[in-house]
Design a protein around this motif. Sequence first.
Motif, PDB file in Angstrom:
ATOM      1  N   THR A  22       0.837  -1.211   0.000  1.00 12.02           N
ATOM      2  CA  THR A  22       0.000   0.000   0.000  1.00 12.02           C
ATOM      3  C   THR A  22       0.872   1.263   0.000  1.00 12.02           C
ATOM      4  N   ASP A  24       1.157   3.472  -2.156  1.00  7.27           N
ATOM      5  CA  ASP A  24       0.402   4.622  -2.654  1.00  7.27           C
ATOM      6  C   ASP A  24      -1.031   4.142  -2.893  1.00  7.27           C
ATOM      7  N   TYR A  25      -1.982   5.046  -2.730  1.00  6.89           N
ATOM      8  CA  TYR A  25      -3.401   4.709  -2.874  1.00  6.89           C
ATOM      9  C   TYR A  25      -3.709   4.059  -4.227  1.00  6.89           C
ATOM     10  N   ARG A  26      -2.998   4.462  -5.264  1.00  6.28           N
ATOM     11  CA  ARG A  26      -3.257   3.933  -6.604  1.00  6.28           C
ATOM     12  C   ARG A  26      -2.428   2.691  -6.936  1.00  6.28           C
ATOM     13  N   TYR A  28      -2.193  -0.301  -5.274  1.00  2.00           N
ATOM     14  CA  TYR A  28      -2.608  -1.632  -4.809  1.00  2.00           C
ATOM     15  C   TYR A  28      -4.021  -1.955  -5.284  1.00  2.00           C
ATOM     16  N   ARG A  30      -7.728  -3.871  -4.828  1.00  2.00           N
ATOM     17  CA  ARG A  30      -8.682  -4.037  -3.731  1.00  2.00           C
ATOM     18  C   ARG A  30      -9.209  -5.467  -3.643  1.00  2.00           C
ATOM     19  N   ARG A  51     -12.036   2.354  -6.780  1.00  2.00           N
ATOM     20  CA  ARG A  51     -10.928   1.686  -7.449  1.00  2.00           C
ATOM     21  C   ARG A  51     -11.035   0.165  -7.408  1.00  2.00           C
TER      22      ARG A  51
END
Length: 158
Positions: A22, A24-26, A28, A30, A51
């Motif tokens: 994780t 960066d938010y973009r 990984y 979900r 996402r």
Amino acid sequence: MAHGEHKYAVSVEWIGNRGTGTSDYRDYGRDHMIRAGSKPEIPGSSDPAFRGDAARWNPEDLLVASASACHKLWYLHLCSDAGIAVMAYLDHAEGTMTEGAQHGQFTQIVLRPHVRIRAGDDRELAIRLHHAAHEQCYIANSVNFPILCEPVVESVAP
């Protein structure tokens, strides 16, 4: 019916690490797998708005499905006890979640069961039993928002 405490154990394994966790938010995914004993796995993710993968179940889908399934199971039980033969049951349930400044929350779920009963059975009683099913539903009794029911009941031609 047995009374007492019932426990439900599931595991949720995150499988969305794309190599940097994780960082960066973009960076990984979900995606996750939901498991319970020897039952079939449920592929999960987040809602595409967050996402996630639209092809996988998200927690919001599962909450709405749980409310719908719980109501249906109680309804079938109550109809059986009342001598009403349910021949078909299909619910098109819909939940509404709103995002606030601090957090999101469900504001309601609307169940729209379309029920077909045996010709000659008491249609008015079949409609009223939806209210009784709602009162018994464990999920409806556990949430802090309304679960509404808009049933359609029709008789099956002999």
